[in-house]
Design a protein around this motif. Structure first.
Motif, short mmCIF file in Angstrom:
data_model
loop_
_atom_site.label_atom_id
_atom_site.label_comp_id
_atom_site.label_asym_id
_atom_site.label_seq_id
_atom_site.Cartn_x
_atom_site.Cartn_y
_atom_site.Cartn_z
N MET A 184 12.49 -12.11 -43.86
CA MET A 184 12.36 -11.51 -45.17
C MET A 184 11.64 -10.17 -45.05
SD MET A 184 10.69 -13.25 -48.45
CE MET A 184 10.81 -12.54 -50.02
N MET A 185 12.15 -9.16 -45.70
CA MET A 185 11.60 -7.82 -45.63
C MET A 185 10.43 -7.67 -46.60
SD MET A 185 13.69 -4.27 -46.05
CE MET A 185 14.78 -4.64 -44.70
N SER A 186 9.34 -7.05 -46.14
CA SER A 186 8.17 -6.85 -47.00
C SER A 186 8.45 -5.76 -48.04
CB SER A 186 6.95 -6.46 -46.16
OG SER A 186 7.06 -5.11 -45.74
N LYS A 187 7.59 -5.71 -49.06
CA LYS A 187 7.71 -4.66 -50.08
C LYS A 187 7.56 -3.29 -49.44
CE LYS A 187 4.55 -6.60 -52.68
NZ LYS A 187 3.57 -6.80 -53.77
N ILE A 188 6.67 -3.17 -48.48
CA ILE A 188 6.45 -1.88 -47.82
C ILE A 188 7.69 -1.48 -47.02
CG2 ILE A 188 5.03 -0.64 -46.14
CD1 ILE A 188 3.61 -1.22 -48.86
N ASP A 189 8.32 -2.44 -46.34
CA ASP A 189 9.56 -2.13 -45.62
C ASP A 189 10.64 -1.65 -46.58
OD1 ASP A 189 8.78 -2.72 -42.94
OD2 ASP A 189 8.95 -4.87 -43.38
N ARG A 190 10.73 -2.29 -47.76
CA ARG A 190 11.73 -1.87 -48.74
C ARG A 190 11.43 -0.47 -49.27
NH1 ARG A 190 11.28 -7.40 -50.71
NH2 ARG A 190 10.28 -6.58 -52.57
N LEU A 191 10.13 -0.17 -49.50
CA LEU A 191 9.76 1.18 -49.92
C LEU A 191 10.14 2.20 -48.85
CD1 LEU A 191 6.26 0.66 -51.57
CD2 LEU A 191 8.32 1.54 -52.68
N ALA A 192 9.96 1.83 -47.58
CA ALA A 192 10.32 2.73 -46.48
C ALA A 192 11.82 3.00 -46.47
CB ALA A 192 9.86 2.15 -45.14
N GLN A 193 12.62 1.99 -46.75
CA GLN A 193 14.07 2.19 -46.81
C GLN A 193 14.45 3.13 -47.95
OE1 GLN A 193 15.87 -1.71 -47.10
NE2 GLN A 193 16.29 -1.75 -44.89
N ILE A 194 13.84 2.95 -49.11
CA ILE A 194 14.11 3.82 -50.25
C ILE A 194 13.70 5.25 -49.90
CG2 ILE A 194 13.56 4.32 -52.67
CD1 ILE A 194 12.93 1.26 -52.91
N PHE A 195 12.53 5.38 -49.29
CA PHE A 195 12.05 6.69 -48.84
C PHE A 195 13.05 7.32 -47.87
CE2 PHE A 195 9.95 8.82 -45.25
CZ PHE A 195 9.46 9.94 -45.89
N GLY A 196 13.54 6.53 -46.93
CA GLY A 196 14.49 7.03 -45.94
C GLY A 196 15.77 7.54 -46.59
N ARG A 197 16.27 6.80 -47.56
CA ARG A 197 17.48 7.25 -48.28
C ARG A 197 17.21 8.55 -49.04
NH1 ARG A 197 18.13 1.56 -49.35
NH2 ARG A 197 17.32 1.85 -51.45
N HIS A 198 16.04 8.63 -49.66
CA HIS A 198 15.71 9.83 -50.43
C HIS A 198 15.53 11.04 -49.52
CE1 HIS A 198 14.09 12.34 -53.58
NE2 HIS A 198 13.12 12.67 -52.74
N ILE A 199 14.81 10.87 -48.46
CA ILE A 199 14.49 12.01 -47.58
C ILE A 199 15.74 12.51 -46.84
CG2 ILE A 199 13.80 10.95 -45.39
CD1 ILE A 199 11.57 13.31 -47.28
N ALA A 200 16.72 11.63 -46.66
CA ALA A 200 17.96 12.02 -45.97
C ALA A 200 18.84 12.92 -46.83
CB ALA A 200 18.73 10.77 -45.56
N ILE A 201 18.65 12.92 -48.14
CA ILE A 201 19.46 13.73 -49.04
C ILE A 201 19.25 15.22 -48.79
CG2 ILE A 201 19.80 14.37 -51.47
CD1 ILE A 201 19.09 11.46 -52.16
N GLY A 202 18.07 15.59 -48.39
CA GLY A 202 17.75 17.00 -48.23
C GLY A 202 17.17 17.56 -49.51
#
Length: 187
Positions: free
Chosen positions: A1-19
């Motif tokens: 099971m993924m932690s809340k912090i891991d999920r925040l990191a994924q959201i951050f990763g998607r956002h930062i990849a946009i440019g």
């Protein structure tokens, strides 16, 4: 099971990849990763996951810890003994001096040659400023120096653009991009 912090990191990763557009203002270059204050230790253990997400998106990453800003400021202050004997005297200082110290540290990191337009500075430990300096005051002092992105790991909550550090009653408006999980822990 993924932690809340891991999920925040994924959201951050998607956002930062946009440019981001080069014309963005300093305030538009601030990202607030908002998490439950109870998850502070977990966040600190998982900061490398955010770094990996930034690097995977082709961005340089540098962390900056503000945890010891107040202690270091006090240690070199000429009236430190007075403050130790009479801590209520610290209230007379106002937030300005500690905010200046924290802002100087952030600005120094932002001015580093490694922090260019494709770089991310991850600032954590802002909870330690509570009662001594306002996060909004610190950010307003460094906005002009942000060339890439400034990510602030924010222990508290945001609602309708109003941020509450450590779930305090006081809140403040700031026009950063919030990265959050909703009340159920989803994005």
């Amino acid at each position: 099971m993924m932690s809340k912090i891991d999920r925040l990191a994924q959201i951050f990763g998607r956002h930062i990849a946009i440019g981001w557009p080069a014309s963005s203002s300093g305030a538009q270059r601030v990202i607030m990763v908002v998490y439950d204050p109870a998850d502070e230790r977990l966040l600190r253990r998982k900061l490398d996951v955010f770094a990996q997400e930034a690097i995977a998106a082709g961005k340089a990453w540098a962390p900056l810890d503000l945890t010891q800003v107040f202690g270091k400021w006090l240690a070199i202050h000429r009236y430190r003994e007075v403050y130790f004997e009479e801590p209520e005297e610290l209230e007379a200082l106002g937030e300005d001096r500690i905010a200046l110290t924290a802002a100087a540290l952030i600005e120094s990191a932002l001015r580093d040659s490694a922090h260019g337009p494709d770089a991310v500075l991850g600032v954590f430990g802002v909870g330690s400023l509570y009662g001594f300096a306002s996060v909004s005051e610190v950010l307003s002092r460094v906005e002009h120096a942000i060339r890439g992105r400034l990510v602030v790991f924010f222990p508290g909550h945001v609602q309708d653009g109003r941020y509450r550090l450590l779930d305090a009653r006081e809140s403040w408006d700031y026009h950063a991009v919030p990265i959050t999980l909703d009340a159920s822990g989803d994005t």
